[in-house]
Motif scaffolding. Structure first.
Motif, PDB file in Angstrom:
ATOM      1  N   CYS A   1      -6.737  10.797   2.119  1.00  0.00           N
ATOM      2  CA  CYS A   1      -6.155   9.930   1.084  1.00  0.00           C
ATOM      3  C   CYS A   1      -7.218   9.006   0.508  1.00  0.00           C
ATOM      4  O   CYS A   1      -7.343   8.882  -0.717  1.00  0.00           O
ATOM      5  CB  CYS A   1      -5.023   9.086   1.665  1.00  0.00           C
ATOM      6  N   THR A   2      -7.981   8.367   1.386  1.00  0.00           N
ATOM      7  CA  THR A   2      -9.018   7.438   0.934  1.00  0.00           C
ATOM      8  C   THR A   2     -10.043   8.161   0.064  1.00  0.00           C
ATOM      9  O   THR A   2     -10.443   7.665  -0.985  1.00  0.00           O
ATOM     10  CB  THR A   2      -9.705   6.783   2.140  1.00  0.00           C
TER      11      THR A   2
ATOM     12  N   SER B   1       0.897   2.640   6.559  1.00  0.00           N
ATOM     13  CA  SER B   1       0.757   3.711   7.552  1.00  0.00           C
ATOM     14  C   SER B   1       2.080   4.454   7.691  1.00  0.00           C
ATOM     15  O   SER B   1       3.137   3.944   7.336  1.00  0.00           O
ATOM     16  CB  SER B   1       0.346   3.139   8.908  1.00  0.00           C
ATOM     17  N   THR B   2       1.994   5.666   8.227  1.00  0.00           N
ATOM     18  CA  THR B   2       3.219   6.421   8.463  1.00  0.00           C
ATOM     19  C   THR B   2       4.073   5.733   9.525  1.00  0.00           C
ATOM     20  O   THR B   2       5.301   5.769   9.446  1.00  0.00           O
ATOM     21  CB  THR B   2       2.905   7.867   8.882  1.00  0.00           C
TER      22      THR B   2
ATOM     23  N   LEU C   1      -0.932   4.628  -0.945  1.00  0.00           N
ATOM     24  CA  LEU C   1      -1.920   4.336  -1.972  1.00  0.00           C
ATOM     25  C   LEU C   1      -3.096   3.566  -1.401  1.00  0.00           C
ATOM     26  O   LEU C   1      -4.184   3.562  -1.972  1.00  0.00           O
ATOM     27  CB  LEU C   1      -1.281   3.545  -3.114  1.00  0.00           C
ATOM     28  N   LYS C   2      -2.862   2.898  -0.296  1.00  0.00           N
ATOM     29  CA  LYS C   2      -3.920   2.167   0.413  1.00  0.00           C
ATOM     30  C   LYS C   2      -3.770   2.492   1.893  1.00  0.00           C
ATOM     31  O   LYS C   2      -3.172   1.722   2.651  1.00  0.00           O
ATOM     32  CB  LYS C   2      -3.791   0.663   0.174  1.00  0.00           C
ATOM     33  N   PRO C   3      -4.295   3.637   2.322  1.00  0.00           N
ATOM     34  CA  PRO C   3      -4.101   4.070   3.709  1.00  0.00           C
ATOM     35  C   PRO C   3      -4.603   3.068   4.745  1.00  0.00           C
ATOM     36  O   PRO C   3      -4.117   3.049   5.866  1.00  0.00           O
ATOM     37  CB  PRO C   3      -4.897   5.374   3.796  1.00  0.00           C
TER      38      PRO C   3
ATOM     39  N   GLY D   1       0.780  -1.224   0.000  1.00  0.00           N
ATOM     40  CA  GLY D   1       0.000   0.000   0.000  1.00  0.00           C
ATOM     41  C   GLY D   1       0.813   1.276   0.000  1.00  0.00           C
ATOM     42  O   GLY D   1       0.257   2.357   0.136  1.00  0.00           O
ATOM     43  N   VAL D   2       2.147   1.158  -0.151  1.00  0.00           N
ATOM     44  CA  VAL D   2       3.016   2.340  -0.119  1.00  0.00           C
ATOM     45  C   VAL D   2       3.818   2.411  -1.418  1.00  0.00           C
ATOM     46  O   VAL D   2       4.420   1.431  -1.836  1.00  0.00           O
ATOM     47  CB  VAL D   2       3.986   2.308   1.084  1.00  0.00           C
ATOM     48  N   GLU D   3       3.809   3.589  -2.042  1.00  0.00           N
ATOM     49  CA  GLU D   3       4.625   3.847  -3.223  1.00  0.00           C
ATOM     50  C   GLU D   3       5.789   4.735  -2.784  1.00  0.00           C
ATOM     51  O   GLU D   3       5.566   5.776  -2.167  1.00  0.00           O
ATOM     52  CB  GLU D   3       3.788   4.570  -4.266  1.00  0.00           C
TER      53      GLU D   3
END
Length: 103
Positions: free
Chosen positions: A74-75, A31-32, A25-27, A5-7
């Motif tokens: 983001c979503t 996650s941060t 890209l998929k929160p 889910g992260v780019e």
């Protein structure tokens, strides 16, 4: 490889420095906190394996920060139709131009 889910994008700067920009890209999946954990793990490995002469985290990672975007934002943005996304992009560009003009 990498976080689901992260780019991640590598952006070169001057003096041999780089920025690593990470986009959720998929929160609901990435996650941060997960990104921070991977960076911390990489720094630990790099300090002991590849760069033992370095003793400080900030010699490898100058700074890390999160922009103000929330997971809900983001979503929402990722769910926009192409026409809505074009409108969103135009609004962001207008806001950036105003910010640059006013500062």
């Amino acid at each position: 490889g990498g976080l689901s889910g992260v780019e991640a994008l590598t952006l070169p700067y001057s003096h041999g420095r780089y920025e690593i920009a990470c986009n959720l890209l998929k929160p609901e999946v990435g996650s941060t906190k997960a990104i921070d954990a991977v960076v911390d793990r990489w720094v630990g490995e790099a300090l002991t394996t590849f760069h033992p002469e370095l003793v400080e985290r900030n010699e490898l990672v100058e700074t890390s920060y999160r922009v103000g975007t929330t997971a809900a934002q983001c979503t929402h943005t990722l769910s926009l139709t192409p026409v809505e996304m074009d409108q969103h992009d135009a609004e962001v560009a207008t806001a950036l131009r105003k910010y640059l003009r006013d500062t």
